[in-house]
Design an enzyme around this catalytic site. Structure first.
Site, PDB file in Angstrom:
ATOM      1  N   ARG A  92     -65.693  70.831 -63.882  1.00 35.42           N
ATOM      2  CA  ARG A  92     -64.687  71.758 -63.372  1.00 35.42           C
ATOM      3  C   ARG A  92     -64.936  73.180 -63.854  1.00 35.42           C
ATOM      4  O   ARG A  92     -64.661  74.143 -63.135  1.00 35.42           O
ATOM      5  CB  ARG A  92     -63.291  71.306 -63.811  1.00 35.42           C
ATOM      6  CG  ARG A  92     -62.845  69.983 -63.204  1.00 35.42           C
ATOM      7  CD  ARG A  92     -61.609  69.438 -63.907  1.00 35.42           C
ATOM      8  NE  ARG A  92     -60.482  70.353 -63.840  1.00 35.42           N
ATOM      9  CZ  ARG A  92     -59.343  70.189 -64.508  1.00 35.42           C
ATOM     10  NH1 ARG A  92     -59.211  69.147 -65.318  1.00 35.42           N
ATOM     11  NH2 ARG A  92     -58.354  71.057 -64.391  1.00 35.42           N
ATOM     12  N   TYR A 101     -57.978  79.249 -51.074  1.00 39.14           N
ATOM     13  CA  TYR A 101     -56.689  79.933 -51.003  1.00 39.14           C
ATOM     14  C   TYR A 101     -56.198  80.261 -52.416  1.00 39.14           C
ATOM     15  O   TYR A 101     -56.486  79.547 -53.367  1.00 39.14           O
ATOM     16  CB  TYR A 101     -55.638  79.073 -50.279  1.00 39.14           C
ATOM     17  CG  TYR A 101     -55.365  77.721 -50.905  1.00 39.14           C
ATOM     18  CD1 TYR A 101     -54.331  77.550 -51.824  1.00 39.14           C
ATOM     19  CD2 TYR A 101     -56.134  76.610 -50.562  1.00 39.14           C
ATOM     20  CE1 TYR A 101     -54.073  76.313 -52.384  1.00 39.14           C
ATOM     21  CE2 TYR A 101     -55.895  75.365 -51.125  1.00 39.14           C
ATOM     22  CZ  TYR A 101     -54.864  75.219 -52.028  1.00 39.14           C
ATOM     23  OH  TYR A 101     -54.622  73.987 -52.590  1.00 39.14           O
ATOM     24  N   PRO A 102     -55.472  81.370 -52.552  1.00 38.04           N
ATOM     25  CA  PRO A 102     -54.844  81.698 -53.832  1.00 38.04           C
ATOM     26  C   PRO A 102     -53.432  81.138 -53.886  1.00 38.04           C
ATOM     27  O   PRO A 102     -52.815  80.875 -52.830  1.00 38.04           O
ATOM     28  CB  PRO A 102     -54.826  83.230 -53.812  1.00 38.04           C
ATOM     29  CG  PRO A 102     -54.622  83.552 -52.367  1.00 38.04           C
ATOM     30  CD  PRO A 102     -55.348  82.477 -51.586  1.00 38.04           C
ATOM     31  N   MET A 103     -52.915  80.960 -55.080  1.00 40.25           N
ATOM     32  CA  MET A 103     -51.554  80.451 -55.228  1.00 40.25           C
ATOM     33  C   MET A 103     -50.951  80.924 -56.547  1.00 40.25           C
ATOM     34  O   MET A 103     -51.661  81.364 -57.453  1.00 40.25           O
ATOM     35  CB  MET A 103     -51.523  78.925 -55.157  1.00 40.25           C
ATOM     36  CG  MET A 103     -52.244  78.234 -56.294  1.00 40.25           C
ATOM     37  SD  MET A 103     -51.822  76.479 -56.427  1.00 40.25           S
ATOM     38  CE  MET A 103     -50.086  76.586 -56.869  1.00 40.25           C
ATOM     39  N   LYS A 129     -47.193  80.141 -59.202  1.00 38.64           N
ATOM     40  CA  LYS A 129     -46.011  79.325 -59.467  1.00 38.64           C
ATOM     41  C   LYS A 129     -44.762  80.198 -59.356  1.00 38.64           C
ATOM     42  O   LYS A 129     -44.756  81.346 -59.790  1.00 38.64           O
ATOM     43  CB  LYS A 129     -46.088  78.715 -60.876  1.00 38.64           C
ATOM     44  CG  LYS A 129     -47.175  77.665 -61.032  1.00 38.64           C
ATOM     45  CD  LYS A 129     -46.979  76.465 -60.138  1.00 38.64           C
ATOM     46  CE  LYS A 129     -47.977  75.366 -60.480  1.00 38.64           C
ATOM     47  NZ  LYS A 129     -47.857  74.205 -59.566  1.00 38.64           N
ATOM     48  N   GLN A 165     -62.797  69.735 -55.930  1.00 41.11           N
ATOM     49  CA  GLN A 165     -61.871  70.834 -56.179  1.00 41.11           C
ATOM     50  C   GLN A 165     -62.343  71.704 -57.338  1.00 41.11           C
ATOM     51  O   GLN A 165     -62.738  71.183 -58.380  1.00 41.11           O
ATOM     52  CB  GLN A 165     -60.484  70.284 -56.532  1.00 41.11           C
ATOM     53  CG  GLN A 165     -59.900  69.311 -55.529  1.00 41.11           C
ATOM     54  CD  GLN A 165     -58.588  68.720 -56.025  1.00 41.11           C
ATOM     55  OE1 GLN A 165     -57.647  69.457 -56.323  1.00 41.11           O
ATOM     56  NE2 GLN A 165     -58.520  67.406 -56.132  1.00 41.11           N
TER      57      GLN A 165
END
Length: 276
Positions: free
Chosen positions: A152, A167-169, A171, A207
């Site tokens: 990772r 994509y960005p994200m 919280k 991922q």
């Protein structure tokens, strides 16, 4: 238990670049000049694909975007921010760069969040104390040595997975629902559930999670690779029903593309005659 930031492990820096081509300018070039642009682009991306020291020095890849956002997505991973800056400079300074229009870019670093280890450490020692720091350090060393964590932090080019979705994200930090106001053990529970959903797609989706707090406008970037692009729809749908996303997830623009080899730049730029 109070609001404690989770410990994290970081690996390679990442830069996602979205460009449109100035097609009018490209097509106005004589055929031999357009061919020269394509040849230089092929040589540049063949070199960037290897990184400074082979795969251990990171890598770059180019993707043809499908849908809105731009024509191409360039994804770069490098060990240091300085090396990433050099990659960015080389793209802009190339003959191809003259014909690029930047639509979007995203800076981040590969990340593994140690929510469970942080929550456990907070149960065993007072956060901030020397004992707490010792427990966290031991957990970081143990996690960092694990093969799945290394994959990772230092992701390799996914074999056979030519499709990408990025994509960005962030919280949510609203008045009613605020991720950062949750106790660390609750965040640990939610992220463990979220991670278990993601693991059901092992072998079908690779991922890469990158953290960007303090580096870019969003908080994380998610890069998904797959052999079947429908897997993007399936995994994102499944994971949005997890409590961590259903209540706290906020998402930016999605970019979906198809990886192409450096040697395909002539076809991509239309400089090679049909059937040639």
């Amino acid at each position: 238990m109070g609001q404690i930031a989770p410990a994290t492990l970081e690996g390679w820096y990442a830069l996602h670049q979205v460009f449109s081509a100035d097609w009018a300018k490209l097509r106005a070039l004589p055929a031999e000049d357009r061919a020269a642009v394509a040849e230089e682009a092929a040589a540049l991306f063949a070199e960037l694909a290897k990184g400074a020291e082979g795969q251990d020095g990171g890598w770059s890849a180019a993707f043809k975007l499908v849908g809105g956002g731009g024509d191409w997505l360039f994804v770069h991973f490098r060990p240091t921010l300085d090396e990433l800056a050099e990659v960015q400079r080389r793209v802009y300074d190339s003959e191809l760069g003259v014909h690029l229009v930047r639509e979007y870019d995203y800076l981040s670093v590969t990340e593994a969040g140690l929510y469970h280890a942080t929550a456990q450490a907070a149960q065993e020692a007072k956060p901030g104390s020397d004992e707490y720091k010792r427990i966290i350090q031991e957990a970081m060393e143990a996690e960092g040595a694990a093969a799945h964590v290394k994959s990772r932090l230092y992701p390799q080019v996914p074999e056979g997975m030519k499709y990408v979705s990025f994509y960005p994200m962030s919280k949510r930090r609203g008045e009613t629902l605020n991720w950062y106001a949750l106790p660390v053990d609750e965040r640990s529970r939610l992220m463990r559930e979220h991670g278990m959903t993601g693991r059901t797609f092992s072998g079908r989706v690779f991922q890469v999670i990158t953290g960007s707090i303090g580096l870019d406008d969003w908080e994380w970037g998610v890069t998904l690779f797959a052999r079947d692009p429908l897997e993007f729809k399936r995994i994102v749908t499944e994971m949005r029903f997890d409590e961590a996303s259903a209540l706290y997830g906020e998402f930016g623009q999605f970019f979906t593309g198809i990886r192409f080899a450096p040697g395909e730049w002539p076809e991509v730029l239309g400089s090679r005659p049909r059937g040639g």
